[in-house]
Scaffold this motif. Structure first.
Motif, PDB file in Angstrom:
ATOM      1  N   THR A   9     -23.003   6.509  -0.577  1.00 26.09           N
ATOM      2  CA  THR A   9     -21.833   6.585  -1.453  1.00 26.09           C
ATOM      3  C   THR A   9     -21.545   5.229  -2.084  1.00 26.09           C
ATOM      4  O   THR A   9     -21.270   5.133  -3.284  1.00 26.09           O
ATOM      5  CB  THR A   9     -20.606   7.074  -0.665  1.00 26.09           C
ATOM      6  OG1 THR A   9     -20.892   8.333  -0.058  1.00 26.09           O
ATOM      7  CG2 THR A   9     -19.405   7.232  -1.588  1.00 26.09           C
ATOM      8  N   LEU A  13     -21.569   4.250  -6.087  1.00 29.99           N
ATOM      9  CA  LEU A  13     -20.410   3.610  -6.720  1.00 29.99           C
ATOM     10  C   LEU A  13     -20.834   2.338  -7.450  1.00 29.99           C
ATOM     11  O   LEU A  13     -20.463   2.116  -8.616  1.00 29.99           O
ATOM     12  CB  LEU A  13     -19.350   3.288  -5.668  1.00 29.99           C
ATOM     13  CG  LEU A  13     -18.656   4.469  -4.978  1.00 29.99           C
ATOM     14  CD1 LEU A  13     -17.782   3.974  -3.837  1.00 29.99           C
ATOM     15  CD2 LEU A  13     -17.822   5.271  -5.964  1.00 29.99           C
ATOM     16  N   ASN A  16     -22.964   3.056 -10.645  1.00 27.53           N
ATOM     17  CA  ASN A  16     -22.172   3.523 -11.781  1.00 27.53           C
ATOM     18  C   ASN A  16     -21.379   2.387 -12.425  1.00 27.53           C
ATOM     19  O   ASN A  16     -21.288   2.302 -13.654  1.00 27.53           O
ATOM     20  CB  ASN A  16     -21.222   4.645 -11.327  1.00 27.53           C
ATOM     21  CG  ASN A  16     -21.881   5.993 -11.276  1.00 27.53           C
ATOM     22  OD1 ASN A  16     -21.944   6.717 -12.271  1.00 27.53           O
ATOM     23  ND2 ASN A  16     -22.391   6.355 -10.108  1.00 27.53           N
ATOM     24  N   VAL A  17     -20.815   1.508 -11.600  1.00 25.60           N
ATOM     25  CA  VAL A  17     -20.045   0.383 -12.136  1.00 25.60           C
ATOM     26  C   VAL A  17     -20.959  -0.577 -12.892  1.00 25.60           C
ATOM     27  O   VAL A  17     -20.629  -1.045 -13.993  1.00 25.60           O
ATOM     28  CB  VAL A  17     -19.291  -0.343 -11.007  1.00 25.60           C
ATOM     29  CG1 VAL A  17     -18.667  -1.636 -11.528  1.00 25.60           C
ATOM     30  CG2 VAL A  17     -18.212   0.562 -10.419  1.00 25.60           C
ATOM     31  N   HIS A  63     -20.461   6.110 -18.530  1.00 23.40           N
ATOM     32  CA  HIS A  63     -19.091   6.594 -18.703  1.00 23.40           C
ATOM     33  C   HIS A  63     -18.498   6.065 -20.001  1.00 23.40           C
ATOM     34  O   HIS A  63     -18.892   5.005 -20.494  1.00 23.40           O
ATOM     35  CB  HIS A  63     -18.232   6.179 -17.512  1.00 23.40           C
ATOM     36  CG  HIS A  63     -18.598   6.888 -16.248  1.00 23.40           C
ATOM     37  ND1 HIS A  63     -19.650   6.480 -15.451  1.00 23.40           N
ATOM     38  CD2 HIS A  63     -18.086   8.012 -15.659  1.00 23.40           C
ATOM     39  CE1 HIS A  63     -19.760   7.308 -14.416  1.00 23.40           C
ATOM     40  NE2 HIS A  63     -18.824   8.231 -14.514  1.00 23.40           N
ATOM     41  N   LEU A  69     -14.573   6.344 -15.642  1.00 21.37           N
ATOM     42  CA  LEU A  69     -15.308   5.807 -14.498  1.00 21.37           C
ATOM     43  C   LEU A  69     -14.453   5.813 -13.241  1.00 21.37           C
ATOM     44  O   LEU A  69     -14.910   6.247 -12.166  1.00 21.37           O
ATOM     45  CB  LEU A  69     -15.765   4.379 -14.817  1.00 21.37           C
ATOM     46  CG  LEU A  69     -16.440   3.607 -13.680  1.00 21.37           C
ATOM     47  CD1 LEU A  69     -17.799   4.192 -13.350  1.00 21.37           C
ATOM     48  CD2 LEU A  69     -16.575   2.129 -14.053  1.00 21.37           C
ATOM     49  N   ASN A  72     -13.826   9.377 -11.641  1.00 18.63           N
ATOM     50  CA  ASN A  72     -15.056   9.925 -11.070  1.00 18.63           C
ATOM     51  C   ASN A  72     -15.429   9.209  -9.776  1.00 18.63           C
ATOM     52  O   ASN A  72     -15.824   9.850  -8.793  1.00 18.63           O
ATOM     53  CB  ASN A  72     -16.199   9.818 -12.074  1.00 18.63           C
ATOM     54  CG  ASN A  72     -16.244  10.977 -13.050  1.00 18.63           C
ATOM     55  OD1 ASN A  72     -15.641  12.021 -12.832  1.00 18.63           O
ATOM     56  ND2 ASN A  72     -16.954  10.801 -14.150  1.00 18.63           N
ATOM     57  N   MET A  73     -15.314   7.892  -9.767  1.00 17.84           N
ATOM     58  CA  MET A  73     -15.683   7.139  -8.578  1.00 17.84           C
ATOM     59  C   MET A  73     -14.690   7.349  -7.437  1.00 17.84           C
ATOM     60  O   MET A  73     -15.069   7.369  -6.258  1.00 17.84           O
ATOM     61  CB  MET A  73     -15.800   5.645  -8.915  1.00 17.84           C
ATOM     62  CG  MET A  73     -16.921   5.316  -9.901  1.00 17.84           C
ATOM     63  SD  MET A  73     -18.572   5.871  -9.383  1.00 17.84           S
ATOM     64  CE  MET A  73     -18.733   7.439 -10.299  1.00 17.84           C
ATOM     65  N   LEU A  76     -15.691  10.617  -5.963  1.00 14.49           N
ATOM     66  CA  LEU A  76     -16.948  10.458  -5.232  1.00 14.49           C
ATOM     67  C   LEU A  76     -16.707   9.813  -3.875  1.00 14.49           C
ATOM     68  O   LEU A  76     -17.290  10.219  -2.861  1.00 14.49           O
ATOM     69  CB  LEU A  76     -17.925   9.622  -6.059  1.00 14.49           C
ATOM     70  CG  LEU A  76     -19.258   9.266  -5.399  1.00 14.49           C
ATOM     71  CD1 LEU A  76     -20.019  10.513  -4.981  1.00 14.49           C
ATOM     72  CD2 LEU A  76     -20.101   8.410  -6.344  1.00 14.49           C
ATOM     73  N   TRP A  77     -15.856   8.799  -3.845  1.00  9.53           N
ATOM     74  CA  TRP A  77     -15.520   8.144  -2.585  1.00  9.53           C
ATOM     75  C   TRP A  77     -14.803   9.111  -1.632  1.00  9.53           C
ATOM     76  O   TRP A  77     -15.180   9.247  -0.459  1.00  9.53           O
ATOM     77  CB  TRP A  77     -14.647   6.929  -2.886  1.00  9.53           C
ATOM     78  CG  TRP A  77     -14.069   6.250  -1.673  1.00  9.53           C
ATOM     79  CD1 TRP A  77     -14.575   6.259  -0.393  1.00  9.53           C
ATOM     80  CD2 TRP A  77     -12.878   5.462  -1.633  1.00  9.53           C
ATOM     81  NE1 TRP A  77     -13.771   5.516   0.439  1.00  9.53           N
ATOM     82  CE2 TRP A  77     -12.734   5.015  -0.291  1.00  9.53           C
ATOM     83  CE3 TRP A  77     -11.952   5.076  -2.579  1.00  9.53           C
ATOM     84  CZ2 TRP A  77     -11.667   4.204   0.105  1.00  9.53           C
ATOM     85  CZ3 TRP A  77     -10.892   4.264  -2.182  1.00  9.53           C
ATOM     86  CH2 TRP A  77     -10.750   3.844  -0.857  1.00  9.53           C
TER      87      TRP A  77
END
Length: 220
Positions: A9, A13, A16-17, A63, A69, A72-73, A76-77
């Motif tokens: 995870t 993260l 994506n960042v 994103h 962003l 979504n994150m 996800l977390w």
């Protein structure tokens, strides 16, 4: 209470960042190549960009804004770490990418049909299709887990939350309301996630339940 951030995870993260930061630095040169464009079946050629196979994967890490962003994150977390803790790293990352690519395939079919019908050539991007799949998985593994999710002003069970989000995505996708959001990607992520869990459980349409192997985790 928020769950701990587990390794897979955390890696998702960070990825994506980092990709989002590269988007800000490199601009359209990156966006046009790695977002997902529809397939042009008319033979005229792409007006703004063209579909490439790698976009089924790369578009899921891009994103459109910091807010896009962030939410979504956050999801996800919240929902990804419990799945990773239950399934282990290998199974969770497999599930995530099945949901991501499945979501993008569904969005690709719809956007290509729109383009072939004379509609605009609009690209798509974002991790939300995969995140909807993660939400679906959380609802299947922990259906009675109670939570408070904005903007719902009360405790709600995870299973009920999944049903609400799935129904809204279907409604918005069919009616065309809330344009600019990949509702069919959301549905695709949930459908492929459901199929993946059914496959692991040995349930229809993949046959009867199979006993787990000697070192296989039992999927709840």
């Amino acid at each position: 209470m928020f769950p701990p951030v587990l390794p897979v995870t955390r890696a998702l993260l960070i990825a994506n960042v980092v990709v989002f930061l590269f988007q800000q630095v490199l601009g359209a040169a990156v966006t046009d190549l790695f977002v997902q464009w529809p397939i042009d079946f008319t033979g005229v050629g792409p007006r703004d960009g063209g579909f490439m196979l790698w976009q089924l994967l790369t578009s899921g890490f891009m994103h459109g804004s910091p807010g896009h962003l962030f939410f979504n994150m956050l999801a996800l977390w919240m929902f990804g770490s419990p799945l990773e803790a239950t399934w282990g790293e290998k199974r969770f990352i497999t599930y995530y990418f099945v949901c991501l690519i499945g979501a993008n395939l569904c969005q690709l079919l719809v956007s290509s049909w729109v383009l072939a019908s004379g509609g605009p050539n609009i690209y798509s991007m974002g991790a939300s299709g995969a995140v909807f799949g993660v939400l679906l998985g959380y609802g299947m593994l922990f259906p009675n887990q109670r939570m408070i999710v904005f903007p719902i002003p009360m405790e709600i069970r995870a299973r009920t939350l999944v049903i609400i989000y799935g129904a809204l995505a279907l409604f918005f996708g069919i009616t065309g309301t809330k344009a600019g959001i990949g509702h069919f990607a959301h549905l695709g992520g949930m459908i492929f996630g459901w199929l993946m869990i059914r496959y692991w459980r040995g349930q229809p349409p993949f046959g009867k339940r199979r006993p787990p192997g000697p070192r296989m985790r039992i999927v709840k």
